[in-house]
Design a protein around this motif. Structure first.
Motif, mmCIF file in Angstrom:
data_model
loop_
_atom_site.group_PDB
_atom_site.id
_atom_site.type_symbol
_atom_site.label_atom_id
_atom_site.label_comp_id
_atom_site.label_asym_id
_atom_site.label_seq_id
_atom_site.Cartn_x
_atom_site.Cartn_y
_atom_site.Cartn_z
ATOM 1 N N SER A 116 -38.871 9.989 2.476
ATOM 2 C CA SER A 116 -38.871 9.441 4.044
ATOM 3 C C SER A 116 -39.662 10.893 4.915
ATOM 4 O O SER A 116 -39.237 11.869 4.837
ATOM 5 C CB SER A 116 -37.754 9.295 4.786
ATOM 6 O OG SER A 116 -37.717 9.096 6.052
ATOM 7 N N ASN A 117 -40.875 10.705 5.477
ATOM 8 C CA ASN A 117 -41.521 11.771 6.006
ATOM 9 C C ASN A 117 -41.682 13.041 5.164
ATOM 10 O O ASN A 117 -41.484 14.338 5.748
ATOM 11 C CB ASN A 117 -40.712 11.856 7.552
ATOM 12 C CG ASN A 117 -40.745 10.909 8.179
ATOM 13 O OD1 ASN A 117 -41.741 10.145 8.406
ATOM 14 N ND2 ASN A 117 -39.900 10.621 9.118
ATOM 15 N N GLY A 118 -41.783 12.708 4.002
ATOM 16 C CA GLY A 118 -42.226 13.908 2.992
ATOM 17 C C GLY A 118 -40.997 14.657 2.713
ATOM 18 O O GLY A 118 -41.042 15.568 1.803
ATOM 19 N N ILE A 119 -39.675 14.209 2.937
ATOM 20 C CA ILE A 119 -38.580 14.686 2.443
ATOM 21 C C ILE A 119 -37.846 13.788 1.679
ATOM 22 O O ILE A 119 -37.500 12.569 1.778
ATOM 23 C CB ILE A 119 -37.521 14.978 3.664
ATOM 24 C CG1 ILE A 119 -38.255 16.033 4.752
ATOM 25 C CG2 ILE A 119 -36.300 15.678 3.260
ATOM 26 C CD1 ILE A 119 -38.783 17.125 4.219
ATOM 27 N N ILE A 120 -37.358 14.335 0.410
ATOM 28 C CA ILE A 120 -36.318 13.162 -0.464
ATOM 29 C C ILE A 120 -35.169 13.385 0.077
ATOM 30 O O ILE A 120 -34.359 14.214 0.420
ATOM 31 C CB ILE A 120 -36.669 14.017 -1.771
ATOM 32 C CG1 ILE A 120 -38.007 13.849 -2.743
ATOM 33 C CG2 ILE A 120 -35.639 13.253 -2.758
ATOM 34 C CD1 ILE A 120 -38.023 14.429 -3.923
ATOM 35 N N GLN A 121 -34.640 12.209 0.301
ATOM 36 C CA GLN A 121 -33.155 11.880 0.802
ATOM 37 C C GLN A 121 -32.505 11.992 -0.184
ATOM 38 O O GLN A 121 -31.700 11.005 -0.560
ATOM 39 C CB GLN A 121 -33.357 10.613 1.590
ATOM 40 C CG GLN A 121 -34.405 10.534 2.868
ATOM 41 C CD GLN A 121 -34.080 11.585 3.856
ATOM 42 O OE1 GLN A 121 -33.062 11.935 4.279
ATOM 43 N NE2 GLN A 121 -35.170 12.429 4.098
ATOM 44 N N GLY A 122 -31.867 13.072 -0.819
ATOM 45 C CA GLY A 122 -31.085 13.172 -2.020
ATOM 46 C C GLY A 122 -31.462 14.450 -2.788
ATOM 47 O O GLY A 122 -32.031 15.307 -2.249
ATOM 48 N N ALA A 143 -44.874 20.651 -10.123
ATOM 49 C CA ALA A 143 -44.897 21.356 -8.716
ATOM 50 C C ALA A 143 -46.286 20.547 -8.029
ATOM 51 O O ALA A 143 -45.981 20.254 -6.878
ATOM 52 C CB ALA A 143 -44.808 22.598 -8.791
ATOM 53 N N ALA A 144 -47.159 20.823 -8.860
ATOM 54 C CA ALA A 144 -48.570 20.376 -8.095
ATOM 55 C C ALA A 144 -48.665 18.523 -8.031
ATOM 56 O O ALA A 144 -48.727 17.973 -7.067
ATOM 57 C CB ALA A 144 -49.696 20.518 -9.005
ATOM 58 N N GLN A 145 -47.887 18.062 -8.974
ATOM 59 C CA GLN A 145 -47.797 16.472 -9.112
ATOM 60 C C GLN A 145 -46.776 16.106 -7.914
ATOM 61 O O GLN A 145 -47.077 15.125 -7.111
ATOM 62 C CB GLN A 145 -47.292 16.006 -10.321
ATOM 63 C CG GLN A 145 -48.182 16.097 -11.789
ATOM 64 C CD GLN A 145 -47.453 15.236 -12.708
ATOM 65 O OE1 GLN A 145 -46.849 14.361 -12.806
ATOM 66 N NE2 GLN A 145 -47.551 16.063 -14.197
ATOM 67 N N MET A 146 -45.673 16.995 -7.685
ATOM 68 C CA MET A 146 -44.718 16.556 -6.680
ATOM 69 C C MET A 146 -45.303 16.738 -5.365
ATOM 70 O O MET A 146 -45.217 15.917 -4.562
ATOM 71 C CB MET A 146 -43.544 17.584 -6.750
ATOM 72 C CG MET A 146 -42.532 17.562 -5.787
ATOM 73 S SD MET A 146 -40.998 18.553 -6.100
ATOM 74 C CE MET A 146 -41.457 20.280 -5.943
ATOM 75 N N VAL A 151 -44.596 15.042 -1.602
ATOM 76 C CA VAL A 151 -42.970 15.662 -1.284
ATOM 77 C C VAL A 151 -43.220 17.199 -0.458
ATOM 78 O O VAL A 151 -44.239 17.912 -0.756
ATOM 79 C CB VAL A 151 -42.489 15.740 -2.645
ATOM 80 C CG1 VAL A 151 -41.154 16.678 -2.315
ATOM 81 C CG2 VAL A 151 -41.999 14.510 -3.279
ATOM 82 N N ARG A 152 -42.616 17.265 0.550
ATOM 83 C CA ARG A 152 -42.565 18.583 1.258
ATOM 84 C C ARG A 152 -41.070 19.358 1.206
ATOM 85 O O ARG A 152 -41.093 20.453 1.653
ATOM 86 C CB ARG A 152 -42.950 18.307 2.725
ATOM 87 C CG ARG A 152 -44.528 17.912 2.905
ATOM 88 C CD ARG A 152 -44.869 18.024 4.483
ATOM 89 N NE ARG A 152 -44.198 16.771 4.834
ATOM 90 C CZ ARG A 152 -43.336 17.011 5.993
ATOM 91 N NH1 ARG A 152 -42.852 18.286 6.090
ATOM 92 N NH2 ARG A 152 -42.683 15.869 6.635
ATOM 93 N N GLY A 153 -40.373 18.488 0.883
ATOM 94 C CA GLY A 153 -38.867 19.094 0.693
ATOM 95 C C GLY A 153 -37.852 18.248 0.388
ATOM 96 O O GLY A 153 -38.360 17.017 0.055
ATOM 97 N N ILE A 154 -36.613 18.601 0.059
ATOM 98 C CA ILE A 154 -35.499 17.880 -0.063
ATOM 99 C C ILE A 154 -34.258 17.965 0.741
ATOM 100 O O ILE A 154 -34.045 19.018 1.213
ATOM 101 C CB ILE A 154 -35.096 17.849 -1.463
ATOM 102 C CG1 ILE A 154 -34.494 19.366 -1.823
ATOM 103 C CG2 ILE A 154 -36.311 17.707 -2.652
ATOM 104 C CD1 ILE A 154 -34.077 19.492 -3.270
#
Length: 494
Positions: A116-122, A143-146, A151-154
């Motif tokens: 959600s909005n670049g952040i993994i909710q978990g 990391a590049a695939q992520m 993805v920008r963070g968790i």
């Protein structure tokens, strides 16, 4: 994959053990002189070579017609001796039968919640799949695939799952702590579970680095630390402090500069450490890694695969890499439906398989690499395995070619006797097993094992890297092997 192949070849080359067949006599006309010679057919000629070798301990050898299985010559073929890395031939056959030639190891990134909005909710899980060739370049790819997935963070934790295989602190606990060929084993391994230690003169002291380098990257690590100690001996000391490998090195041993790979004892945290750094380089900030023993469910957001199994086995045999043998061997056991608790329990399942599938009668391996002190094979059994491998023809192309050498030690690549084999070398232990193709096209299967177990038992743990008398003994053992190969190529080659 190009960078991973380069890493695999260059890194494994640094771990290669034992020289090729050196100073072996060329194809010499059979002597016409009277009496027994190394080329005399029958047991007398064979014993002439064994007695003339001047080798302490016990030697055993068997050579057979590879097509018919007929034993041509044998000396103490039923003697159970340490096989050293010749045992990796058995591991290769076990893996091919258990996993299949198309098997590839997978390393995955799993998100336990939605993006959600670049952040993994978990949580984000780096899930090891038993790949023994995982390197820093491959983690950079993950990391590049992520990043490409948005993805920008968790919001949760960075978890490292390494429980596909059991954790083993050291392949052979009797080896000194700093020996790179006896690292830890688990379901995830990075850079063969080794960290690169380098030192350079800097004024009156030394500049020290500990990193997870490949050809493309050199990320520093915090899970392995090095400190200088003002002493001459021991060169290294080691302590595990809360999952961090703490080393000291004797300043009196450093000289002006140098480098070596040291083993990693906490492989899951090491992989997480490096992945965290590579993710940061992609603009993704992750928390410090934590190890989990259970694999959470979720969505796979990135994954990488190893090369096909035969490519890995060829590298394992060529460079005699112990970690590859143990991880591949234990994965084979897992794939057969058993969960090994240790290297020994996995090796026992391989022993049972060898008896049922290869006709090996006295196979007593305690690991998959041949490094363990208590492993035993007979030359009879090794030849049985080699002959059985011809049913599929998958093994011989994986073995390394060996060349006779001229008087100056140069390989004779045009020699009419062709050899494809696997060497094995430990202190006061030497083995060789494989195939000979004679000048007339006849194919022979052979095994040669030598061991001075009394001399080996006297070596202290601190002396294991370079014991007194070990090099000269192994040189004589190699010469014995060369003499036997030359004999067999001539006696059974025309």
């Amino acid at each position: 994959m190009i960078s991973r192949r380069r890493f695999l070849s260059t890194a494994l080359a640094g771990l290669a053990t034992g020289p090729a067949l050196a100073n072996a006599p060329g194809l010499t006309p059979r002597p016409k002189a009277r009496g027994v010679s190394p080329y005399t057919p029958g047991a007398d000629g064979l014993e002439a070579i064994l007695k003339g070798a001047g080798l302490s301990g016990e030697s055993a050898c068997v050579v057979a017609d590879a097509r018919t299985g007929q034993i041509l010559e044998s000396a103490r073929g039923d003697a159970a001796l340490p096989p050293a890395s010749v045992a990796k031939v058995l591991t290769a056959l076990y893996a091919l039968d258990s996993l299949g030639a198309g098997y590839r190891f997978r390393t995955r990134l799993i998100a336990t919640g939605p993006l959600s909005n670049g952040i993994i909710q978990g949580d984000l899980v780096l899930a090891g799949g038993g790949d023994p060739t995982l390197d820093t370049d491959a983690l950079a790819d993950l990391a590049a695939q992520m990043k490409a997935a948005g993805v920008r963070g968790i919001s949760g934790r960075l978890l490292i799952w390494d429980d596909m295989l059991p954790y083993v602190r050291s392949i052979d606990p009797d080896q000194p702590d700093h020996i790179g060929y006896s690292p830890s084993v688990s379901g995830i391994a990075l850079n063969f579970n080794r960290v690169h230690f380098e030192w350079k003169r800097a004024g009156g002291s030394w500049a020290i680095t500990m990193d997870a380098r490949t050809q493309k990257y050199r990320p520093d690590v915090y899970t392995s630390k090095m400190a200088l100690a003002r002493r001459d001996l021991p060169v290294y000391s080691y302590q595990d402090k809360a999952g961090i490998d703490h080393w000291t090195v004797a300043s009196g041993a450093l000289g002006n500069g140098g480098a070596r790979w040291l083993p990693v004892r906490n492989p899951a945290l090491y992989a997480g450490d490096v992945f965290q750094t590579l993710s940061r380089a992609n603009g993704i900030s992750l928390p410090n890694p934590k190890v989990t023993s259970s694999l959470p469910g979720g969505n796979v957001i990135a994954q990488i695969q190893s090369a096909p199994l035969p490519d890995l086995l060829e590298a394992m045999l060529k460079y005699s890499n112990n970690l590859m043998a143990e991880m591949i061997g234990m994965t084979a056991t897992v794939n057969r439906g058993s969960r090994p608790s240790s290297l020994k329990s996995s090796a026992q399942i391989m022993n049972d398989w060898a008896r049922s599938n290869l006709g090996m009668q006295r196979c007593r391996m305690v690991d998959h690499s041949g490094l363990g002190e208590e492993s035993r094979l007979t030359a009879d059994d090794m030849v049985r395995a080699l002959i059985a491998s011809r049913r599929t023809g998958a093994l011989k192309p994986l073995l390394k070619p060996y060349y006779f050498s001229d008087a100056k030690g140069r390989p004779i690549k045009t020699h009419p006797v062709k050899i494809a084999a696997k060497t094995g070398t430990l202190n006061f232990v030497s083995g060789l097993g494989g195939f000979i193709t004679t000048p007339d096209g006849n194919e022979l299967a052979f095994a040669i094992f030598s061991a001075d177990q009394r001399a080996r038992a006297k070596i202290s743990r601190a002396e294991r890297e370079r014991p007194r008398g070990g090099r000269s003994w192994n040189t004589r053992a190699k010469k014995l092997q060369e003499s036997l190969l030359d004999r067999w190529g001539q006696v059974y080659g025309s």
